[in-house]
Design an enzyme around this catalytic site. Structure first.
Site, PDB file in Angstrom:
ATOM      1  N   PRO A   1       0.832  -1.216   0.000  1.00  0.00           N
ATOM      2  CA  PRO A   1       0.000   0.000   0.000  1.00  0.00           C
ATOM      3  C   PRO A   1       0.863   1.260   0.000  1.00  0.00           C
ATOM      4  O   PRO A   1       1.824   1.363   0.765  1.00  0.00           O
ATOM      5  CB  PRO A   1      -0.795  -0.123   1.302  1.00  0.00           C
ATOM      6  N   THR A   2       0.535   2.193  -0.876  1.00  0.00           N
ATOM      7  CA  THR A   2       1.249   3.469  -0.951  1.00  0.00           C
ATOM      8  C   THR A   2       0.222   4.596  -0.930  1.00  0.00           C
ATOM      9  O   THR A   2      -0.550   4.755  -1.876  1.00  0.00           O
ATOM     10  CB  THR A   2       2.115   3.558  -2.221  1.00  0.00           C
TER      11      THR A   2
ATOM     12  N   SER B   1      -4.188   1.157  -0.412  1.00  0.00           N
ATOM     13  CA  SER B   1      -3.887   1.941   0.779  1.00  0.00           C
ATOM     14  C   SER B   1      -5.154   2.438   1.455  1.00  0.00           C
ATOM     15  O   SER B   1      -6.163   2.739   0.797  1.00  0.00           O
ATOM     16  CB  SER B   1      -3.012   3.137   0.394  1.00  0.00           C
TER      17      SER B   1
ATOM     18  N   ARG C   1       8.762  13.948   9.623  1.00  0.00           N
ATOM     19  CA  ARG C   1       9.223  13.912   8.232  1.00  0.00           C
ATOM     20  C   ARG C   1       9.633  15.321   7.806  1.00  0.00           C
ATOM     21  O   ARG C   1       8.816  16.122   7.331  1.00  0.00           O
ATOM     22  CB  ARG C   1       8.138  13.328   7.335  1.00  0.00           C
TER      23      ARG C   1
ATOM     24  N   LYS D   1       0.422  -5.718   9.369  1.00  0.00           N
ATOM     25  CA  LYS D   1       1.568  -5.136   8.677  1.00  0.00           C
ATOM     26  C   LYS D   1       2.328  -4.213   9.628  1.00  0.00           C
ATOM     27  O   LYS D   1       1.736  -3.328  10.245  1.00  0.00           O
ATOM     28  CB  LYS D   1       1.122  -4.332   7.453  1.00  0.00           C
TER      29      LYS D   1
ATOM     30  N   HIS E   1       7.627   0.280   7.711  1.00  0.00           N
ATOM     31  CA  HIS E   1       6.873   1.338   7.031  1.00  0.00           C
ATOM     32  C   HIS E   1       7.761   2.147   6.093  1.00  0.00           C
ATOM     33  O   HIS E   1       7.660   3.374   6.012  1.00  0.00           O
ATOM     34  CB  HIS E   1       6.206   2.268   8.056  1.00  0.00           C
TER      35      HIS E   1
ATOM     36  N   ASP F   1       8.305  -6.554   3.631  1.00  0.00           N
ATOM     37  CA  ASP F   1       8.212  -5.278   2.911  1.00  0.00           C
ATOM     38  C   ASP F   1       9.287  -4.336   3.445  1.00  0.00           C
ATOM     39  O   ASP F   1       9.373  -4.123   4.651  1.00  0.00           O
ATOM     40  CB  ASP F   1       6.821  -4.667   3.125  1.00  0.00           C
TER      41      ASP F   1
ATOM     42  N   GLY G   1      12.587  -1.846   1.336  1.00  0.00           N
ATOM     43  CA  GLY G   1      13.882  -1.684   0.679  1.00  0.00           C
ATOM     44  C   GLY G   1      14.071  -2.497  -0.585  1.00  0.00           C
ATOM     45  O   GLY G   1      15.179  -2.536  -1.132  1.00  0.00           O
TER      46      GLY G   1
ATOM     47  N   ARG H   1       7.546   1.689  -3.309  1.00  0.00           N
ATOM     48  CA  ARG H   1       8.064   2.804  -4.101  1.00  0.00           C
ATOM     49  C   ARG H   1       8.302   2.434  -5.570  1.00  0.00           C
ATOM     50  O   ARG H   1       7.987   3.241  -6.456  1.00  0.00           O
ATOM     51  CB  ARG H   1       9.344   3.348  -3.463  1.00  0.00           C
TER      52      ARG H   1
END
Length: 389
Positions: A78-79, A107, A165, A252, A276, A307, A309, A331
């Site tokens: 999910p993104t 997502s 962030r 997740k 994440h 999930d 990298g 990504r």
């Protein structure tokens, strides 16, 4: 797509299309962004020991989880906010996954709806759930997932609070957006994206519209999502949501063997080992570092997935050798759909499929089920004896 050889090529094309504020949202981590490097470097440090004189003329990377066989062991994670990077991106990703016969996780911050996903990709669509402050919303989203016929629900547990962030802060990201003149001027250098933004404005979170009131604007729905998704999550929520959803229930964000053991005791069907995308806790280990211990604890009891990298097909193979039954990436396919829509997402999945196939041949494996720790570089003589086959 012409000229695209690997995932890095897709990343460059996505960066070219997007203004800095949008690209940084995809690419960024938290604090000093050490975790981003940690996730990718974990794969660079792993070593595969090939086995030669094996007939690898026929290779099969099909993989079965939750009773369904997929064509490849790499799905789409999910993104969030994919629709900001290309309008309609969520369902484009679902279409690409369906055509490649791999799972796609929609997502909880998608611009497509659960119902549209079920119509487009009923056998490949999974839904990601975040805990809402209003538990009635969470329960209704679970009910809608089941009613639509989707068979797998993914409860993401690794966002207890918004993270620091700093890229987003500097860019004025937030609700409401506070864009500097420099940010606005830079966006004008990306005309295709800018035209889409001027034409459509704030992405519309379709799944949440019914909870925001009649005829709610895109901004009102976005404000509701931002408010509701900052909610407590405890094991009581896991028990409650597990009891409501009768299909495959996945957690997740699990990073500790004891949490994996507890999840199994509550009837959870699968876990996704994930940090994440290094967007929450900067000095957390890579999921690859904790995967072997988690697999040892519960790998024979539940479906352990991975999930974090993944940038090459060989990365996926390393995670599979360390115990994962299936691998997800976010990504890379987001780069693809941003750069080229459905075809871009298909290109990303095709790159992974080709790289997995070539890597299997090079290491002497003909089936995904062949993979295991016996292909990894041994630490000492005892480890060598244990893994010798």
């Amino acid at each position: 797509m012409k000229g695209v050889v690997n995932i890095e090529d897709l990343r460059k094309l996505a960066k070219k299309r997007l203004p800095k504020i949008a690209y940084d949202f995809i690419e960024g981590g938290t604090d000093d962004e050490v975790g981003l490097g940690t996730n990718e470097q974990a794969f660079r440090q792993a070593r595969i020991v090939p086995r030669y004189l094996v007939d690898v003329s026929v290779r099969d990377q099909s993989t079965t989880i939750f009773g369904r066989t997929y064509s490849s062991p790499i799905g789409i994670a999910p993104t969030g906010l994919a629709g900001l990077f290309r309008r309609g991106a969520d369902l484009m990703l679902a279409e690409a996954a369906r055509d490649a016969n791999v799972p796609f996780i929609m997502s909880g911050s998608s611009t497509g709806s659960i119902e549209d996903l079920a119509k487009l990709a009923p056998d490949h669509g999974w839904y990601q759930l975040y805990s809402s402050k209003d538990e009635a919303i969470s329960e209704d989203l679970i009910k809608r997932t089941a009613d639509a016929g989707l068979k797998t629900l993914v409860f993401t547990v690794d966002v207890p609070e918004g993270s620091n962030r700093e890229r987003n802060i500097r860019n004025g990201w937030g609700r409401p957006l506070k864009l500097s003149w420099a940010t606005k001027l830079e966006a004008l250098e990306h005309p295709a994206w800018m035209l889409e933004w001027l034409r459509h404005g704030t992405p519309y979170f379709s799944n949440w519209a019914k909870y925001a009131g009649p005829n709610a604007s895109a901004d009102k729905v976005a404000d509701l999502v931002a408010y509701q998704n900052r909610a407590p999550m405890t094991w009581k929520h896991v028990e409650r949501f597990r009891s409501i959803f009768k299909g495959n229930f996945v957690l997740k964000g699990i990073m500790h063997p004891d949490d994996a053991i507890r999840a199994h005791s509550l009837g959870v069907d699968g876990i996704m080992v994930s940090n994440h995308g290094a967007r929450q806790l900067d000095n957390a280990p890579s999921p690859l570092h904790v995967l072997p211990a988690i697999n040892e604890a519960v790998g024979d009891k539940m479906t352990v997935m991975f999930d974090g990298g993944i940038r090459r097909g060989l990365d996926a193979i390393i995670a599979l050798c360390m115990g994962a039954k299936f691998v997800f990436q976010g990504r890379p396919t987001l780069y693809g759909v941003t750069a080229g829509g459905v075809q871009g997402a298909k290109t990303a999945l095709g790159i992974f499929r080709r790289e997995v196939d070539i890597s299997m041949a090079q290491m002497g494996a003909t089936r995904i089920s062949d993979l295991g720790p016996h292909y990894l570089m041994w630490k000492d003589e005892e480890d060598l004896r244990r893994n010798r086959r």
